[in-house]
Scaffold this motif. Structure first.
Motif, mmCIF file in Angstrom:
data_model
loop_
_atom_site.group_PDB
_atom_site.id
_atom_site.type_symbol
_atom_site.label_atom_id
_atom_site.label_comp_id
_atom_site.label_asym_id
_atom_site.label_seq_id
_atom_site.Cartn_x
_atom_site.Cartn_y
_atom_site.Cartn_z
ATOM 1 N N TYR A 9 0.998 -1.157 -0.166
ATOM 2 C CA TYR A 9 -0.029 -0.221 -0.198
ATOM 3 C C TYR A 9 0.768 1.304 0.016
ATOM 4 O O TYR A 9 0.432 2.253 -0.475
ATOM 5 C CB TYR A 9 -0.917 0.044 1.148
ATOM 6 N N LEU A 12 2.079 1.891 -3.426
ATOM 7 C CA LEU A 12 0.962 2.613 -3.986
ATOM 8 C C LEU A 12 0.636 4.043 -3.532
ATOM 9 O O LEU A 12 -0.286 4.547 -4.445
ATOM 10 C CB LEU A 12 -0.341 1.714 -3.841
ATOM 11 N N ASN A 45 -3.036 -3.876 -6.034
ATOM 12 C CA ASN A 45 -2.315 -3.145 -7.325
ATOM 13 C C ASN A 45 -2.860 -3.739 -8.535
ATOM 14 O O ASN A 45 -2.293 -5.020 -8.963
ATOM 15 C CB ASN A 45 -0.924 -2.907 -7.423
#
Length: 85
Positions: A9, A12, A45
């Motif tokens: 995360y 991302l 993702n």
């Protein structure tokens, strides 16, 4: 597994959103995404379809009547007897 999920995360660009979520902010999309990742073990993702975790994904605890494909469930012939209720 939690560390790996957080790293995904963060890669991302969700670090600030994670901090805000941990502080109590409401972010239903991120919350749902985290739960889905934790249970399925799949990366959130869509451009990087990586398995974050397979045998330890929570889905296998929730579905204790089955096991991950390709993962031995016990000794030879374990499947010939009914599981305990």
């Amino acid at each position: 597994m939690a560390t790996t999920i957080m790293e995904v995360y963060i890669r991302l660009g969700k670090e600030d959103e994670l901090v805000q979520l941990a502080a109590g902010d409401d972010n239903q999309y991120l919350s749902d995404s985290l739960v889905a990742t934790w249970y399925t073990g799949e990366s959130p993702n869509p451009d990087d379809l990586v398995v974050v975790e397979y045998t330890d994904a929570l889905i296998w605890q929730a579905m204790d009547y089955t096991k991950p494909m390709g993962y031995c469930g016990g000794t030879i012939g374990y499947w010939s007897e009914p599981s305990e209720a």
